[in-house]
Scaffold this motif. Structure first.
Motif, PDB file in Angstrom:
ATOM      1  N   GLN A  10       0.829  -1.213   0.000  1.00 18.19           N
ATOM      2  CA  GLN A  10       0.000   0.000   0.000  1.00 18.19           C
ATOM      3  C   GLN A  10       0.862   1.262   0.000  1.00 18.19           C
ATOM      4  OE1 GLN A  10      -2.550  -0.982   3.456  1.00 18.19           O
ATOM      5  NE2 GLN A  10      -4.216  -1.326   1.989  1.00 18.19           N
ATOM      6  N   LEU A  11       1.896   1.231  -0.807  1.00 19.95           N
ATOM      7  CA  LEU A  11       2.802   2.364  -0.980  1.00 19.95           C
ATOM      8  C   LEU A  11       2.778   2.803  -2.440  1.00 19.95           C
ATOM      9  CD1 LEU A  11       5.786   1.111   1.194  1.00 19.95           C
ATOM     10  CD2 LEU A  11       4.123   2.890   1.765  1.00 19.95           C
ATOM     11  N   PRO A  12       3.159   4.049  -2.731  1.00 20.67           N
ATOM     12  CA  PRO A  12       3.042   4.556  -4.109  1.00 20.67           C
ATOM     13  C   PRO A  12       3.953   3.819  -5.091  1.00 20.67           C
ATOM     14  CG  PRO A  12       4.196   6.129  -2.708  1.00 20.67           C
ATOM     15  CD  PRO A  12       3.639   5.090  -1.804  1.00 20.67           C
ATOM     16  N   GLU A  13       3.337   3.206  -6.093  1.00 24.55           N
ATOM     17  CA  GLU A  13       4.098   2.497  -7.128  1.00 24.55           C
ATOM     18  C   GLU A  13       5.052   3.437  -7.865  1.00 24.55           C
ATOM     19  OE1 GLU A  13       1.589   0.091  -9.785  1.00 24.55           O
ATOM     20  OE2 GLU A  13      -0.069   0.598  -8.427  1.00 24.55           O
ATOM     21  N   ASP A  14       4.668   4.692  -7.947  1.00 23.60           N
ATOM     22  CA  ASP A  14       5.452   5.647  -8.726  1.00 23.60           C
ATOM     23  C   ASP A  14       6.747   6.066  -8.040  1.00 23.60           C
ATOM     24  OD1 ASP A  14       3.636   5.648 -10.844  1.00 23.60           O
ATOM     25  OD2 ASP A  14       2.360   7.113  -9.832  1.00 23.60           O
ATOM     26  N   ALA A  15       7.046   5.437  -6.904  1.00 23.01           N
ATOM     27  CA  ALA A  15       8.369   5.634  -6.300  1.00 23.01           C
ATOM     28  C   ALA A  15       9.452   5.082  -7.217  1.00 23.01           C
ATOM     29  CB  ALA A  15       8.438   4.964  -4.937  1.00 23.01           C
TER      30      ALA A  15
END
Length: 417
Positions: free
Chosen positions: A169-174
């Motif tokens: 549940q963390l931003p994929e766009d990292a």
């Protein structure tokens, strides 16, 4: 296909979240990434097979194909690199110093992420996982622009990393991969100052020079590797043979492989035949390009040209030069090296110290192979590259190299008179 501007915007948005993650949350995501890479290794290998086939059809040099090749063991090493990063201390948030001024202000420095890091690299798809792991642990978002030769491998790896982030549940766009591998897109990335805080090139001399000369985004320069080994007159020749054979032949397509050999003239007649025999027994057909004394000691050596002294071959070729003393050896190395990794094999303490003190390079060895200049081997878990410049970072760049500092000031109502 997402535009470069959109990629930049998404990275900037993700970076706001990533920079504020706790160490525990970052480590959980890295563990999930390591797990998903090994569980779905077959997807990566299938994609890599496509890249390897195209590379061979295009008659890519053997050393470069080796850089491109992924195996189950290399994927496991990528996962192990992530596990090592998890085990390392998180540098973000560290307060480096705190001093009280006469007026009562407490002034200190705190370690913080760089922000959005762009990486332009060639061939080696393991860089994709390494770059993500190091950037993510230090609270940075990363935009990757790999070469066309590794595009299928990179796409498979990034897809799995983004799945791991989604699961946490963390931003994929990292992490984002620029799938357009054209030069025009690379050039545009070099000008994306609005979104990218620093650019790191990894690859050949041409790529690095292009980025350094054309980027308006600040650059951390990684270098090519014309790495030397100097075999001193007091060297243990058995040790010297083992070191040179390892440094030259273990992997030819890497920047820390030995490309240039320097031999003291008093031992050349004994050393060169022993080295040639060991290379032959190792089963690697290394062509030796030498000066006159080297060719007299080794009849199948070919004549070296002036340009050989400065070449990074990435091939089974080794230049070999004789010198009368350590001063000449140091002068030659400092003239032709690329500031990467240099080694001396010697039993003389004074010569060892002289070499360590006077050689201008990011890594200087005594009685060891240059192949150890590597983030994994230095205990960094992985590396973002090997910096051959002298500002901000030098040598294998681990977590600390991907942070900067900001001043933090505590007051209790002070105003400046």
């Amino acid at each position: 296909m997402t535009s470069l501007t959109e990629i930049g915007q998404l990275a900037k948005e993700a970076e706001v979240t990533v920079r504020n993650l706790s160490t525990n949350m970052k480590n959980q995501a890295l563990a999930a990434t390591a797990r998903i890479l090994t569980e779905h290794a077959e997807q990566i290998l299938q994609a890599n097979e496509v890249d390897i086939r195209i590379a061979k059809e295009n008659h890519m040099k053997e050393g470069l194909v080796d850089r491109l090749l992924l195996t189950k063991e290399r994927i496991e090493a990528m996962a192990e690199g992530l596990q090592q990063i998890i085990a390392l201390d998180d540098p973000v948030g560290e307060v480096l110093q705190m001093k009280q001024r006469p007026n009562g202000l407490m002034i200190g420095q705190k370690r913080v992420p760089l922000g959005v890091i762009g990486i332009i690299y060639e061939s080696r798809p393991n860089v994709t996982a390494d770059a993500f792991g190091l950037c993510f642990k230090t609270g940075n978002a990363v935009i990757l622009r790999g070469g066309s030769d590794a595009i299928h491998s990179n796409m498979a790896i990034v897809r799995l990393i983004r799945q791991a982030l989604q699961q946490c549940q963390l931003p994929e766009d990292a992490i984002q991969l620029i799938e357009d591998t054209s030069r025009e897109t690379a050039a545009a990335l070099m000008k994306l100052n609005q979104y990218v805080d620093v650019l790191i090139p990894r690859g050949g001399a041409g790529l690095i020079r292009t980025v350094v000369e054309n980027s308006t985004v600040p650059v951390i320069e990684t270098g090519t590797g014309n790495c030397h080994i100097y075999v001193d007159e007091t060297a243990d020749l058995d040790m010297a043979v083992r070191i040179v054979v390892n440094a030259k032949t273990q992997r030819i397509g890497v920047c820390n492989a030995c490309e240039s050999l320097i031999v003291h003239e008093t031992i050349v007649q004994e050393f060169m035949p022993r080295l040639a025999q060991a290379i032959k027994e190792n089963g690697k057909p290394v062509e030796i390009r030498g000066d006159e004394k080297v060719r007299n000691a080794l009849l199948d050596a070919v004549e070296a040209a002036e340009e050989d002294w400065g070449r990074e071959y990435l091939d089974y070729i080794l230049s070999a030069k004789t010198v009368p003393d350590i001063e000449t050896a140091i002068a030659h190395i400092n003239c032709y090296n690329t500031g990467h990794s240099e080694s001396i094999v010697t039993s003389d303490y004074q010569n060892a110290q002289k070499f360590l003190n006077e050689i201008d390079a990011a890594a200087v060895y005594v009685n060891a192979s240059t192949r150890f200049t590597d983030g994994f081997e230095f205990g960094f878990g992985a590396e973002i590259g090997i910096s051959t410049q002298k500002l901000h970072a030098r040598g294998p760049m681990g977590l600390l190299a991907l942070t900067t500092t900001k001043y933090i000031i505590y007051g209790n109502g002070q105003i400046r008179e």
